[in-house]
Scaffold this active site. Sequence first.
Site, short mmCIF file in Angstrom:
data_model
loop_
_atom_site.label_atom_id
_atom_site.label_comp_id
_atom_site.label_asym_id
_atom_site.label_seq_id
_atom_site.Cartn_x
_atom_site.Cartn_y
_atom_site.Cartn_z
N HIS A 63 0.81 -1.22 0.00
CA HIS A 63 0.00 0.00 0.00
C HIS A 63 0.84 1.27 0.00
O HIS A 63 1.44 1.65 1.00
CB HIS A 63 -0.93 0.01 1.22
CG HIS A 63 -1.92 1.12 1.23
ND1 HIS A 63 -3.23 0.98 0.81
CD2 HIS A 63 -1.81 2.42 1.57
CE1 HIS A 63 -3.86 2.12 0.92
NE2 HIS A 63 -3.02 3.03 1.38
N HIS A 181 -11.94 3.47 -2.79
CA HIS A 181 -11.26 4.34 -1.83
C HIS A 181 -11.66 4.09 -0.38
O HIS A 181 -10.82 3.74 0.43
CB HIS A 181 -11.39 5.83 -2.17
CG HIS A 181 -10.69 6.68 -1.15
ND1 HIS A 181 -11.36 7.40 -0.19
CD2 HIS A 181 -9.38 6.86 -0.89
CE1 HIS A 181 -10.47 8.01 0.60
NE2 HIS A 181 -9.28 7.69 0.19
N GLU A 211 -10.46 4.24 9.18
CA GLU A 211 -9.13 4.77 9.49
C GLU A 211 -9.14 5.72 10.67
O GLU A 211 -8.24 5.68 11.51
CB GLU A 211 -8.62 5.48 8.22
CG GLU A 211 -7.27 6.15 8.36
CD GLU A 211 -6.84 6.80 7.05
OE1 GLU A 211 -7.66 6.88 6.10
OE2 GLU A 211 -5.68 7.24 6.97
N ASP A 306 1.97 3.28 3.24
CA ASP A 306 1.10 4.33 2.74
C ASP A 306 1.96 5.25 1.85
O ASP A 306 3.09 4.91 1.54
CB ASP A 306 0.43 5.10 3.89
CG ASP A 306 -1.05 5.40 3.58
OD1 ASP A 306 -1.40 5.46 2.39
OD2 ASP A 306 -1.83 5.58 4.52
#
Length: 406
Positions: A63, A181, A211, A306
């Site tokens: 990711h 998303h 999140e 990320d």
Amino acid sequence: MAKILEAKYLFVEGSYLKDKAVLFDKKIIAINSKKNLLKISPNAKVTNFSGNSVIYPGFINPHTHLEFSANSATLKYGSFIEWLYSVFENRDTLVKELTKEKLNSAISQMLKSGVTTFGAISSFGADLEACKNAPQRVVYFNEVIGSSPAMVDALFNDFKMRLKESQDIADDKFYPAVAIHSPYSVHPILLREVIKIVKEQNLMLTAHFLESKAEREWLEEAKGDFKELFENFFKTSSPVNSIEGFLSAFKEQKTLFTHCTQAKKEEIEQINSSNSSVIHCPRSNRLLNCGKLDINSVKNLLLGTDGLSSNYSLSILDELKSALIMHTEIEPKELALNLINAVTTNASKALDIKVGKIEKEYFADFAIFTLPDDLANTSDGSIALQSIINCNQADAIFIDGERVNF
Ligand code: MCF
Ligand code: FE
């Protein structure tokens, strides 16, 4: 020509084999002592990594967001909602500032840290060429995003075009895939249609999920920080999905869910039972003040950096160090081994690609590291722990059986 790599330790099936070697061409052929491998392939070229060397399967960072590689201090860290506002404000500038050099430097940071496969979440396709030309294997997650009903058709068409463009250049180093998303940003019709495509074409799928506290509050109660944001930007005051509704769309669909810092035990269990996995991004979560994932409840745990949109480096070694220091509830050696498995074996299970394991017929993708001293304790946990704390860069990388310069 076949090759043999020999080192002090070889990471196979979650443990460290001593004085073993691996024989490979583009794929792995066998694991045994060098002597026995030379019986199978007498002309193989042998490379011996001396000292306290460890051969790992190349690490997997599933990711990242390369399109945000121009960010260093533009986006606001410290609060998820402030970060989100700053993304809206600066996204166009950051995309304009994105250069080939910045994309390649982000890719190279990952490579140096031992990453031979990465998952790139692509929002606009601006990273397509860089990903296609990357030395690594890439899972290219075409992102779908948009909650406004009026925009569904246009967004769906745009997504299909980007997906097709990536499918036109697919090969065994470039895997077109799909990213939904998040539950707050994808309209249920878009969600349904995209999952239909994923199932029909058997594509890999990922999604950001639960999140921040603000996300949970918005999805459950239609209030909190997201309310103001949605009213201001999208002229709506109710969420497009509920948590249950969103999760149920993924039923029987293997998915890589990212973050889950605010997920409850039952929600994680639902993810576990659908053969899905959770990508833990500890530094991103800390920097956006999103809390800490309960990693003990996750069955298949992965680790991701990320993007540079919410982190300060794309080194998976930096991520491993942070995760190790952050989860004080787990004994360090046990945690270290779990984390090494997260970037290898577990990621291998989550992706439909033969990577992340030193096993026959898997791609010959390796990352070789050297520990500074002889280890006093050679338990698996101890080698994993010493690898994480002592290594800042790989010594050598192989992809498709070829040594890669970095
Ligand atoms: O994972 C982090 C934080 N959570 C969500 N999104 C993103 C992250 N880093 C980049 N993003 C991107 C996302 O792909 O931010 C954009 C999306 O395109 C805007 S979020 C409404
Ligand atoms: Fe992300």
